[in-house]
Design an enzyme around this catalytic site. Structure first.
Site, PDB file in Angstrom:
ATOM      1  N   HIS A   1      35.534  35.729  41.949  1.00 21.65           N
ATOM      2  CA  HIS A   1      36.803  36.330  42.894  1.00 21.65           C
ATOM      3  C   HIS A   1      36.647  35.781  44.216  1.00 21.65           C
ATOM      4  O   HIS A   1      37.856  35.419  44.778  1.00 21.65           O
ATOM      5  CB  HIS A   1      36.752  37.954  42.698  1.00 21.65           C
ATOM      6  CG  HIS A   1      38.053  38.410  43.466  1.00 21.65           C
ATOM      7  ND1 HIS A   1      39.223  38.312  42.911  1.00 21.65           N
ATOM      8  CD2 HIS A   1      38.091  39.135  44.431  1.00 21.65           C
ATOM      9  CE1 HIS A   1      40.000  39.009  43.586  1.00 21.65           C
ATOM     10  NE2 HIS A   1      39.313  39.293  44.606  1.00 21.65           N
TER      11      HIS A   1
ATOM     12  N   ASP B   1      37.058  36.479  36.593  1.00 21.39           N
ATOM     13  CA  ASP B   1      37.266  37.075  37.761  1.00 21.39           C
ATOM     14  C   ASP B   1      36.339  38.479  37.238  1.00 21.39           C
ATOM     15  O   ASP B   1      36.206  39.174  36.353  1.00 21.39           O
ATOM     16  CB  ASP B   1      38.659  37.694  38.104  1.00 21.39           C
ATOM     17  CG  ASP B   1      38.744  38.245  39.444  1.00 21.39           C
ATOM     18  OD1 ASP B   1      38.019  39.186  39.617  1.00 21.39           O
ATOM     19  OD2 ASP B   1      39.642  37.854  40.183  1.00 21.39           O
TER      20      ASP B   1
ATOM     21  N   SER C   1      44.372  38.378  46.618  1.00 19.72           N
ATOM     22  CA  SER C   1      43.680  39.692  46.210  1.00 19.72           C
ATOM     23  C   SER C   1      44.817  40.794  46.654  1.00 19.72           C
ATOM     24  O   SER C   1      45.941  40.934  46.483  1.00 19.72           O
ATOM     25  CB  SER C   1      42.420  39.564  46.474  1.00 19.72           C
ATOM     26  OG  SER C   1      41.694  40.904  46.045  1.00 19.72           O
TER      27      SER C   1
END
Ligand SMILES: *[C@@H]1O[C@H](CO)[C@@H](O)[C@H](O)[C@H]1NC(C)=O
Ligand SMILES: *[C@@H]1O[C@H](CO)[C@@H](O)[C@H](O)[C@H]1NC(C)=O
Ligand SMILES: *[C@@H]1O[C@H](CO)[C@@H](O)[C@H](O)[C@H]1NC(C)=O
Length: 289
Positions: free
Chosen positions: A264, A209, A95
């Protein structure tokens, strides 16, 4: 007997100490501990491997309160001070950690063999879901004033907020992402040269996501100018102008992409374990020369 045992001992030590060390960089509003589960799987699969999970400042808060220039500087200091990493290492960022890892490689010429990013944000983020990661009082500052210097200086997200209606301002006023993506007037050839030293650049995204928009940012794709449609990679400036060497890496067969299918926050955790072991672990299965 004793001699045999000793020989076996030596063989074990020699083979196990040769895996390339691994450096992990966590995501926003998280800390080094967020990567513990993944680190554990890596240690089991590659016995004896040296794994560190870098934490910036105090982790959870500083991950969004420090501008990314400063986070990258801190990351480089930590890595360069670690004698286990001098001979080279494999680097994984998750991320927000994806662009800290890549920025550090480009700016500090770190001896990285394989660069792996899980659900990265290479073409930034633009959208509400990601802002929900921030405390409420910070969200509007980013959505309304991202490119004002005081906001750039205090919220990491502003450093990669890529508003498709303000791409000129993004390129000129956003402090971090346009720089490491070589989108400014004057490019930094060191960045490109450092990317081209990689053995492999591996990017993943998840097709469900719910935090990163556009989720394709994980594969270095962003919104086309003045639209909320994702630009195909081969039409983007990053590719056509080979700004940081992505096209060259692709032509050399060094670019790998994988699509995961998890939420996510599950990317470095158990729901994604099979995906990681099957697709990503092979990139850690290498030894120091
Ligand atoms: C690493 O590669 C070796 C040789 O190809 C293979 O036998 C081994 O299973 C691999 N290890 C992992 C964890 O993938
Ligand atoms: C390019 O980046 C390197 C490493 O961060 C820096 O030392 C150098 O000054 C930069 N060059 C330009 C032209 O900005
Ligand atoms: C560009 O990428 C798209 C989507 O992956 C693909 O369909 C198209 O054939 C590509 N175009 C070129 C010129 O490679």
């Amino acid at each position: 007997m004793i001699r045999l045992a000793f020989l076996l001992f030596l063989t074990t030590v020699a083979s196990s100490s040769m895996y390339r060390p691994i450096v992990l960089m966590h995501g926003i509003t998280s800390s080094a501990a967020g990567m513990d589960e993944l680190a554990g799987w890596l240690r089991t699969s590659f016995p004896g491997v040296y794994v560190i999970s870098v934490e910036i400042g105090n982790g959870v808060d500083d991950s969004f309160l420090w501008p990314l220039d400063k986070q990258v500087e801190h990351f480089c200091e930590t890595v360069l001070a670690d004698e286990h990493l001098r001979q080279g290492f494999n680097l994984l960022g998750y991320s927000q950690g994806s662009i800290i890892a890549r920025g550090a490689l480009e700016r500090c010429s770190l001896p990285v063999h394989n660069l792996i990013t899980l659900s990265g944000i290479h073409q930034g983020v633009f959208g509400i879901p990601y802002l929900l990661k921030l405390p409420a009082q910070f969200r509007e500052l980013v959505s309304k004033y991202a490119y004002e210097t005081p906001v750039q200086n205090v919220i990491s997200v502003a450093n990669y907020w890529r508003d498709p209606d303000q791409l000129d301002r993004f390129r000129s006023h956003c402090h971090f992402l346009p720089d490491i993506n070589n989108e400014r007037e004057v490019r930094n050839e060191t960045y490109r040269n450092n990317m081209l030293k990689l053995n492999a650049f591996v990017m993943t995204y998840s097709d469900i996501d719910e935090i990163i928009s556009p989720r394709h940012s994980g594969l270095f794709m962003g919104y086309a100018p003045n639209s909320l449609h994702v630009e195909t990679w081969n039409n983007s400036r990053q590719f056509t102008e080979d700004l940081i060497g992505m096209r060259t890496l692709w032509e050399q067969g060094k670019l790998y992409t994988f699509t995961a299918h998890v939420k996510h926050q599950d990317v470095p955790h158990a729901p994604n374990k099979d995906f990681l072991v099957q697709n990503i672990f092979p990139f850690f299965n290498n030894t120091l020369p």
